[in-house]
Motif scaffolding. Structure first.
Motif, mmCIF file in Angstrom:
data_model
loop_
_atom_site.group_PDB
_atom_site.id
_atom_site.type_symbol
_atom_site.label_atom_id
_atom_site.label_comp_id
_atom_site.label_asym_id
_atom_site.label_seq_id
_atom_site.Cartn_x
_atom_site.Cartn_y
_atom_site.Cartn_z
ATOM 1 N N ILE A 39 0.852 -1.204 0.000
ATOM 2 C CA ILE A 39 0.000 0.000 0.000
ATOM 3 C C ILE A 39 0.880 1.245 0.000
ATOM 4 N N GLY A 40 2.041 1.140 0.648
ATOM 5 C CA GLY A 40 3.007 2.240 0.630
ATOM 6 C C GLY A 40 3.515 2.486 -0.770
ATOM 7 N N HIS A 41 3.857 1.407 -1.478
ATOM 8 C CA HIS A 41 4.338 1.536 -2.862
ATOM 9 C C HIS A 41 3.283 2.207 -3.738
ATOM 10 N N ARG A 42 2.033 1.723 -3.630
ATOM 11 C CA ARG A 42 0.960 2.254 -4.489
ATOM 12 C C ARG A 42 0.663 3.729 -4.172
ATOM 13 N N THR A 43 0.542 4.049 -2.882
ATOM 14 C CA THR A 43 0.174 5.412 -2.480
ATOM 15 C C THR A 43 1.281 6.411 -2.805
ATOM 16 N N LEU A 44 2.535 6.037 -2.542
ATOM 17 C CA LEU A 44 3.648 6.953 -2.806
ATOM 18 C C LEU A 44 3.879 7.131 -4.306
ATOM 19 N N SER A 45 3.668 6.071 -5.075
ATOM 20 C CA SER A 45 3.770 6.185 -6.532
ATOM 21 C C SER A 45 2.711 7.148 -7.060
ATOM 22 N N THR A 431 10.102 2.954 -11.608
ATOM 23 C CA THR A 431 10.875 2.509 -10.437
ATOM 24 C C THR A 431 10.035 2.608 -9.171
ATOM 25 N N PRO A 432 9.936 1.529 -8.377
ATOM 26 C CA PRO A 432 9.177 1.619 -7.116
ATOM 27 C C PRO A 432 9.973 2.383 -6.063
ATOM 28 N N VAL A 433 9.255 3.024 -5.150
ATOM 29 C CA VAL A 433 9.897 3.701 -4.022
ATOM 30 C C VAL A 433 10.513 2.638 -3.123
ATOM 31 N N SER A 434 11.727 2.880 -2.671
ATOM 32 C CA SER A 434 12.421 1.900 -1.829
ATOM 33 C C SER A 434 11.843 1.908 -0.408
ATOM 34 N N LEU A 435 11.331 0.744 0.023
ATOM 35 C CA LEU A 435 10.727 0.636 1.364
ATOM 36 C C LEU A 435 11.230 -0.596 2.122
ATOM 37 N N ASP A 436 12.361 -1.150 1.708
ATOM 38 C CA ASP A 436 12.856 -2.386 2.327
ATOM 39 C C ASP A 436 13.461 -2.142 3.706
ATOM 40 N N HIS A 437 14.244 -1.073 3.837
ATOM 41 C CA HIS A 437 14.894 -0.775 5.114
ATOM 42 C C HIS A 437 13.840 -0.254 6.098
ATOM 43 N N GLU A 438 14.019 -0.604 7.379
ATOM 44 C CA GLU A 438 13.028 -0.197 8.390
ATOM 45 C C GLU A 438 12.859 1.318 8.477
#
Length: 528
Positions: A39-45, A431-438
């Motif tokens: 949901i973070g990826h979709r909303t931030l995109s 390119t997706p927003v990077s959200l892997d790191h805490e």
């Protein structure tokens, strides 16, 4: 049931929801909710491609916001600063949500004081109709006329005669009145321009004929009572009544405000009326609302009315903010002092060596006015606050200087990597927003809270929630930036790796910060 059984029942009843990855029961009955990063990826995109936006409003309201309501022939002071800043930001917020906002400056341009001003003008500058009189210092002119009004019975009598002629729209007296109003307007506009305040003037004079009509209607409805020669109206018996007609037949602020709310509801078709006025007027607005309902002017089920009250500004001695001589602090002088102090601070830090004169002037104005605005808006408006240039110019903590610096720092990261907001928008398509790191995910979660913060403010109209959110966002960004490299360089200083996904997270943060600053009426700068 024990708490864990209750938790189990709750979890089993919760329907599937796109934002939730899993629900877990912990300890004696806590429910931990894990958000789904997709949901973070979709909303931030979506944010990067379309800009900061809210879902469409169910119903577009017509909202009248009444501010800053200065008085002709009097200097604007710190009280008008609060009304202007809060009113402008409230208007911007409601416009951003999607409502039709009518900003109104309910200017004090009518009443007894104009009789004494006109009489004084006729005596001092008898040729005022053909030659423009030098009355740029209206505060001094007002004090002179008030002294004569208080001490000279003959002058006082003439002043009252001038009021009667003005209110019957005699052209000679109307010209004198317009001349005095125009001088004040020019001074007010200088302040509004400096603070980016926009409000359409509809002064008390506009309602003269409407007041006459209103009084007849209230009499026909039997709502006025005789009281020692006055005609009063009761809204609530536990409050003082409104004086609708004075014993001399004149009207009052009460009459004017009744005519005003009638105009706003029935002619401007307002669904919501917001008065940005100091807390000392709370009883007045309670009575106004009660009288408007009783007179059939306002239906509280159809029209919302809010008094956006605010506390007084205190000096560092914790007393009402005044000059050393005990006079009210003029708003223009306050803004000048802010500019001077910021200019000194920028030179002290050597900014005049690296910025062009134009960039330095832009930064100086943005910081000075931004600091004054933010110091006001970051406090709960209901409370009084201590005005301190030293505190508001600090470059650490929840201040405009720190937050504006953080924004320019974020923007400089993209510049370092050779990117612009336009190229970032293009990169977001693939390119997706990077959200892997805490820390990346923590920052994203703060960004996702923007909509709910706006929704919260629409309920209580307290803008300090947005300031708190802006500070939380900056803090989360700082923690992300300390842990996650966006641009990596080799030992020679050459760029070797650019993490586009992280740059996109930087861009999303900066975009939301800029929207917050815009709502707060604070100018941003690319360099400082």
């Amino acid at each position: 049931s024990n708490p864990r059984e209750v938790a189990q029942k709750l979890v089993s009843e919760v329907p599937e929801f796109s934002w939730v990855k899993k629900l877990e029961i912990a300890g004696p009955g806590f429910i931990n909710i894990t958000l789904d990063r997709s949901i973070g990826h979709r909303t931030l995109s979506d944010l990067l491609l379309k800009g900061v936006h809210l879902p469409p409003v169910e119903r577009k309201l017509t909202i009248v916001v009444d501010f800053p309501s200065a008085n002709i022939a009097k200097d604007m002071h710190v009280g008008h600063l609060r009304a202007g800043i809060i009113g402008e930001s409230t208007s911007r917020l409601l416009e951003f949500i999607g409502h039709n906002v009518i900003r109104v400056d309910h200017l004090g341009d009518w009443g007894t004081q104009f009789g004494m001003l006109i009489a004084h003008l006729q005596d001092i500058f008898p040729d005022y109709q053909t030659k423009s009189p030098p009355i740029s210092d209206l505060q001094k002119f007002y004090k002179e006329s008030k002294k004569r009004f208080d001490e000279d019975p003959e002058f006082k009598k003439r002043a009252y005669e001038c009021v009667v002629k003005l209110q019957s729209f005699d052209p000679v007296y109307t010209k004198a009145w317009q001349l005095i109003c125009d001088v004040s307007r020019k001074e007010f506009q200088k302040i509004y321009t400096r603070l980016d305040i926009t409000s359409k003037e509809i002064g008390e004079s506009f309602y003269q004929t409407r007041m006459e009509k209103l009084v007849k209607e209230l009499e026909q409805k039997g709502l006025l009572e005789e009281d020692e020669g006055r005609k009063v109206m009761w809204g609530r018996t536990d409050r003082i009544p409104f004086t609708i007609v004075k014993s001399d037949g004149g009207f009052t602020y009460d009459t004017s405000d009744m005519a005003t709310i009638n105009y706003r509801i029935h002619e401007q078709k307002a669904d919501w009326i917001i008065y940005v006025v100091d807390a000392g007027q709370a009883t007045h607005f309670e009575v106004l609302e009660a009288c408007a309902i009783k007179a059939g002017i306002m239906d509280p089920k159809k029209v919302r009315m809010d008094h956006v009250s605010f506390g007084v500004v205190l000096g560092e001695d914790k007393k009402k903010f005044k000059t050393r001589s005990g006079e009210t602090v003029k708003l223009a002088a306050l803004l000048d002092e802010g500019l001077k102090r910021v200019g000194e601070k920028l030179k002290e830090k050597g900014r005049d060596q690296v910025l062009t004169p134009e960039e330095l002037k832009t930064a100086q104005e943005a910081l000075a006015y931004g600091c004054i605005k933010y110091a006001d808006l970051s406090h709960n408006r209901i409370h009084e606050y201590v005005f301190s240039f030293d505190k508001m110019l600090e470059d650490k903590g929840n201040t405009a200087v720190y937050l504006l610096y953080m924004l320019t720092r974020i923007r400089s990261i993209a510049r370092l990597a050779g990117h612009t907001p336009e190229s970032m928008k293009e990169a977001a398509k693939s390119t997706p927003v990077s959200l892997d790191h805490e820390k990346e995910w923590n920052l994203a979660k703060v960004i996702l809270r923007f909509n709910e913060t706006i929704e919260k403010i629409t309920r209580d109209l307290c803008l300090h929630h947005l300031c708190e959110y802006l500070y939380d966002l900056s803090t989360a960004f700082s923690e992300f930036y300390d842990s996650c490299y966006c641009v990596e360089k080799d030992s020679t200083g050459e760029i070797k790796v650019i993490h586009i996904g992280r740059l996109l997270l930087c861009e999303a943060t900066a975009t939301v910060m800029e929207k917050c600053f815009n709502i707060l009426g604070i100018r941003t700068v690319s360099k400082m």
